[in-house]
Design a protein around this motif. Sequence first.
Motif, short mmCIF file in Angstrom:
data_model
loop_
_atom_site.label_atom_id
_atom_site.label_comp_id
_atom_site.label_asym_id
_atom_site.label_seq_id
_atom_site.Cartn_x
_atom_site.Cartn_y
_atom_site.Cartn_z
N GLU A 49 42.28 33.08 36.26
CA GLU A 49 42.48 34.04 36.98
C GLU A 49 42.13 35.36 35.74
OE1 GLU A 49 43.66 34.84 39.63
OE2 GLU A 49 44.04 32.60 40.35
N ALA A 63 37.47 39.65 36.97
CA ALA A 63 37.86 40.04 38.26
C ALA A 63 36.78 40.58 39.05
CB ALA A 63 38.86 41.12 38.00
N ALA A 64 35.78 41.15 38.66
CA ALA A 64 34.72 41.79 39.45
C ALA A 64 34.01 40.41 40.04
CB ALA A 64 33.69 42.46 38.81
N ARG A 66 35.05 37.59 40.76
CA ARG A 66 35.82 37.31 41.94
C ARG A 66 35.70 37.88 43.13
NH1 ARG A 66 40.72 34.55 39.92
NH2 ARG A 66 41.33 34.47 42.27
N THR A 67 35.26 39.39 42.99
CA THR A 67 35.39 39.98 44.39
C THR A 67 33.91 40.49 44.71
OG1 THR A 67 35.53 42.00 42.64
CG2 THR A 67 37.54 40.94 43.81
N VAL A 68 32.98 40.55 44.07
CA VAL A 68 31.68 40.79 44.32
C VAL A 68 30.95 39.39 44.59
CG1 VAL A 68 29.62 41.82 43.62
CG2 VAL A 68 31.58 42.76 42.82
N SER A 69 30.38 39.52 45.82
CA SER A 69 29.41 38.35 46.25
C SER A 69 28.20 38.30 45.37
CB SER A 69 29.37 38.34 47.77
OG SER A 69 30.47 38.36 48.35
N TRP A 82 22.92 41.11 40.63
CA TRP A 82 24.32 40.62 39.84
C TRP A 82 24.96 41.27 38.90
CZ3 TRP A 82 28.45 38.28 41.48
CH2 TRP A 82 29.10 37.40 40.71
N GLN A 85 25.90 45.00 40.02
CA GLN A 85 27.05 45.13 40.83
C GLN A 85 28.41 44.89 40.11
OE1 GLN A 85 26.00 42.36 43.58
NE2 GLN A 85 25.24 43.83 45.22
N LEU A 86 28.47 43.89 39.09
CA LEU A 86 29.53 43.61 38.29
C LEU A 86 29.90 44.81 37.31
CD1 LEU A 86 28.73 39.82 37.32
CD2 LEU A 86 30.34 40.79 38.89
N ALA A 89 31.49 47.42 39.38
CA ALA A 89 32.71 47.11 39.72
C ALA A 89 33.76 47.03 38.67
CB ALA A 89 33.01 45.78 40.62
N GLN A 93 37.86 49.62 35.35
CA GLN A 93 38.96 49.34 34.70
C GLN A 93 38.65 49.02 33.31
OE1 GLN A 93 38.11 47.86 37.79
NE2 GLN A 93 39.68 49.41 38.61
#
Length: 374
Positions: A49, A63-64, A66-69, A82, A85-86, A89, A93
């Motif tokens: 996590e 966390a990004a 885990r959410t960005v494909s 990739w 995008q990360l 995202a 934060q």
Amino acid sequence: MMSDATRTEADEDVLQYPAPPPVVHYAEQALLGALLLVPERLKTIGPLEPEHFANTAHSALFAAMRTVSPPAPEVHRTSPVWPNQLLEAAQPQARALTASYLHTLISVCPTDAHAPAYAQMVRAGHARRVLRRHASLLAQAARTPGPDPARTVLTRADQLAVYLDELATVFPSHPGSMPRTPAAPTAAVQTSAEAGDEERMLLAAATAHPEDLPRMRWLHETDLTTPMHAALFACLTGLARRGAPVDPITVLWEAQQRGLLHDGFGPSDVLDAVSHPAGAPEHWGQKILQRALLRQAADVAARIETLTADEATTVHQLATGSRRALSTLSSVRTRWNHATNGPGEKPPSRPSAAPRTPAVRAGPAVRTPARPGR
């Protein structure tokens, strides 16, 4: 890794550690670098996590992930889609996160094939921090008592025990799990004016009502903070156990027979300590036992904090040592339950009968034992 000369100021902000950073920091970097290189490794690292990361920027980046494909493998090999995008995202934060730091993560990863091992290191670092947090909360509950300190301390101890059970499922034990870290020295018993007054009230009340002592086997002389008060309590329990008469003079005689009298503690000191009763022995005994419970909880917390401070201690050793430390609270806890609920009883969920009224006696004090408020 980049040299200090080429590392940007923003990258230094992302690190968030004084030099040198903890070892788990490098594991976090290697894991994130592996996932930046080969996003498919996310499927192989096991349960992880964002909060398992100590570094907030690393946590936001994971966390990004885990959410960005991730893009298709052929696109990923030829285009920085990739990482871009990360970064987009994660930056809300973690504002200090930069593209150059993502390149640093990739460069410090020895091999993406070891991503599962790096993830286990990250989990271990998180386990150590959470265990330290549980110990800190237990220590806080023991040292800053609230309206019901015993209940608060025992609740914290239960939460710690539950977490240790969780660790056993994630980090199974193996040979050599016993901790090598020396145990923290037991803190010296701290006396206080309040504790001394309570102990004197116990001695006087027990001298006036020795018939209550057989019901107070849950209180041990070691629970008292003043050595001479503990010795006089042993005199009282010894007299009561033998069925001998108990009054200030017989207690004084017993103290003399046990060699307790000396120049600094004479007959008048004994008589002063066991005279002037007020209240029931159980009332003062519960206060003293509660103080002993809090003291033992503080010692347990200190032992666990010592274990977690040793970075060479594995999670298996942390769990084993913490269980052994927590077990020392069990005896005092059992006696506290006997003192407040009776042996083998649990607090009733609702009253089943009217409470019994204690017999009326001559002399000071209401005889109803005081209990901590629920």
